[in-house]
Design a protein around this motif. Structure first.
Motif, short mmCIF file in Angstrom:
data_model
loop_
_atom_site.label_atom_id
_atom_site.label_comp_id
_atom_site.label_asym_id
_atom_site.label_seq_id
_atom_site.Cartn_x
_atom_site.Cartn_y
_atom_site.Cartn_z
N HIS A 138 -9.36 1.92 -33.04
CA HIS A 138 -7.94 1.97 -33.36
C HIS A 138 -7.57 3.03 -34.39
CE1 HIS A 138 -9.63 -0.92 -36.30
NE2 HIS A 138 -8.69 -0.51 -37.12
N PHE A 141 -3.76 4.30 -35.00
CA PHE A 141 -2.99 3.21 -34.41
C PHE A 141 -2.06 2.59 -35.46
CE2 PHE A 141 -2.86 -1.43 -33.95
CZ PHE A 141 -2.53 -1.62 -32.63
N LEU A 143 0.73 -0.77 -36.40
CA LEU A 143 0.90 -2.18 -36.05
C LEU A 143 1.84 -2.85 -37.05
CD1 LEU A 143 -0.57 -4.76 -34.53
CD2 LEU A 143 -1.82 -4.89 -36.67
N CYS A 145 2.82 -7.04 -37.69
CA CYS A 145 2.74 -8.45 -37.30
C CYS A 145 3.91 -9.17 -37.95
CB CYS A 145 1.42 -9.06 -37.74
SG CYS A 145 -0.02 -8.33 -36.95
N VAL A 197 4.07 -9.01 -32.18
CA VAL A 197 3.30 -7.86 -32.62
C VAL A 197 4.00 -6.61 -32.13
CG1 VAL A 197 1.09 -6.66 -32.52
CG2 VAL A 197 1.14 -9.16 -32.57
N THR A 199 3.47 -2.52 -31.82
CA THR A 199 2.34 -1.59 -31.83
C THR A 199 2.76 -0.18 -31.46
OG1 THR A 199 1.85 -2.15 -29.51
CG2 THR A 199 0.64 -3.36 -31.20
N GLN A 200 1.92 0.75 -31.87
CA GLN A 200 2.02 2.14 -31.42
C GLN A 200 0.60 2.70 -31.40
OE1 GLN A 200 3.87 5.55 -33.70
NE2 GLN A 200 5.40 5.29 -32.07
N PRO A 201 -0.01 2.89 -30.22
CA PRO A 201 -1.40 3.33 -30.15
C PRO A 201 -1.65 4.71 -30.75
CG PRO A 201 -0.69 2.39 -28.06
CD PRO A 201 0.53 2.56 -28.89
N VAL A 273 -7.15 -5.75 -38.26
CA VAL A 273 -6.09 -6.22 -37.38
C VAL A 273 -6.00 -7.74 -37.43
CG1 VAL A 273 -5.32 -6.37 -34.98
CG2 VAL A 273 -6.20 -4.21 -35.88
N VAL A 290 -2.33 -6.41 -29.00
CA VAL A 290 -2.75 -5.29 -29.84
C VAL A 290 -3.26 -4.13 -29.00
CG1 VAL A 290 -4.36 -4.57 -31.65
CG2 VAL A 290 -3.33 -6.85 -31.74
#
Length: 308
Positions: A138, A141, A143, A145, A197, A199-201, A273, A290
């Protein structure tokens, strides 16, 4: 010494030739060996220091061995006189903390010393959550939450709009070949038990202050950016206010942590994470929220998301 702390012959030769067993590179050699050395090196150093339980940054070498998952080093320290039941961070002792880890039988336990029901539940959930999320690469990455709201509510709070599959497909195929400003606006959002969640990879957008403050209205969220250059960077937003920034989820207990914070940091060490999810009370049952694909791909509105 460099990284030769498992080379007992080399360490012993340095000590015999006059190296100071009490100080190395601004710290205590015994603490460093407890994390990076072999049991033989730890035992040798422990026999040469004035106090095997001398603290560094508020903790003993035995504490460092337990937190770092080095049971043989911990046993060597106890054999040299270290006290497993000496209170340390958050009121925890190394011995009691070990009851929450993978080697609960590391030391003989005095009568009456045990984990509370709440602590045992935290241990069970940490093991379940880490296993459910599984491991994945990751770096780069982002995130967030978020407690207590679902994906649809997160999208509403952010003023985000759905994105066509063709657009997300092109970005996923080559996230760094796309126009950077445009790709940073695209985020994934997924509902999970306890919240959602974001997310953005390929970037840090989920933990930009303007995103976190909008998501956290009336609740709490924990943001993460897995910076390829400097490691995991965490942040906390509560009820629209940034409470913490440049934190280090998965990095181990802080010196000023509460009892609950120390336990959580220990349980999720090297599992950034999972730590973020646990902090917000999220209970995903698998890695999809995720690792993807998310419930929704959406685009953030074109505004300054670095402003609170």
């Amino acid at each position: 010494m460099g990284w030769h702390w498992t080379d007992h012959d080399r360490v012993r030769r340095c000590l015999d030739e006059g190296a100071d067993p009490e100080e190395w590179s601004g710290g205590r050699p015994l603490h460093h060996a407890a994390v990076f050395g072999s049991p033989e090196v730890v035992a040798d150093l422990a026999g040469r220091v004035a106090d095997v339980d001398a603290p560094e940054h508020g903790v003993t070498a035995l504490w460092e061995a337990v937190v770092s998952g080095k049971p043989e080093n911990a046993r060597a320290l106890v054999a040299a006189g270290a006290d497993p039941w000496r209170p340390s961070l958050g009121g925890w002792s190394p011995g009691r903390l070990s009851l929450a880890g993978p080697t609960p039988g590391l030391f003989p336990v005095p009568a009456g010393v045990r984990l509370s029901g709440t602590e045992r539940a935290a241990v069970r959930e940490a093991r379940r959550l880490i296993a459910a999320l599984d491991e994945f690469h990751h770096d780069g990455f982002g995130l967030a939450c978020v407690a207590g709201i679902d994906a649809a509510e997160a999208v509403r709070r952010l003023g985000a709009a759905p994105v066509r599959d063709k657009v997300t497909g092109e970005i996923l195929d080559d996230p760094y070949g796309c126009e950077r400003g445009e790709s940073l606006r695209i985020i994934g959002v997924t509902s999970v038990p306890g919240g959602c969640v974001v997310t953005q990879p390929w970037g840090y957008a989920p933990q930009m202050p303007g995103v976190l403050t909008r998501l956290s209205a009336g609740t709490v969220c924990y943001g993460l950016y897995a910076n390829p250059k400097s490691g995991n960077q965490g942040s906390i937003a509560r009820n629209g206010v940034i409470e913490g920034w440049d934190l280090h989820p998965g990095g181990g207990p802080y010196e000023d942590g509460t009892s609950e914070e120390v336990l959580s940091a220990y349980l999720y060490r090297h599992s950034a994470v999972a730590y973020c999810c646990a902090f917000a009370g999220l209970r995903p049952t698998g890695p999809r929220a995720v690792a993807g694909p998310p419930d929704l791909w959406v685009a953030l509105p074109d505004r300054d998301h670095w402003s609170h």
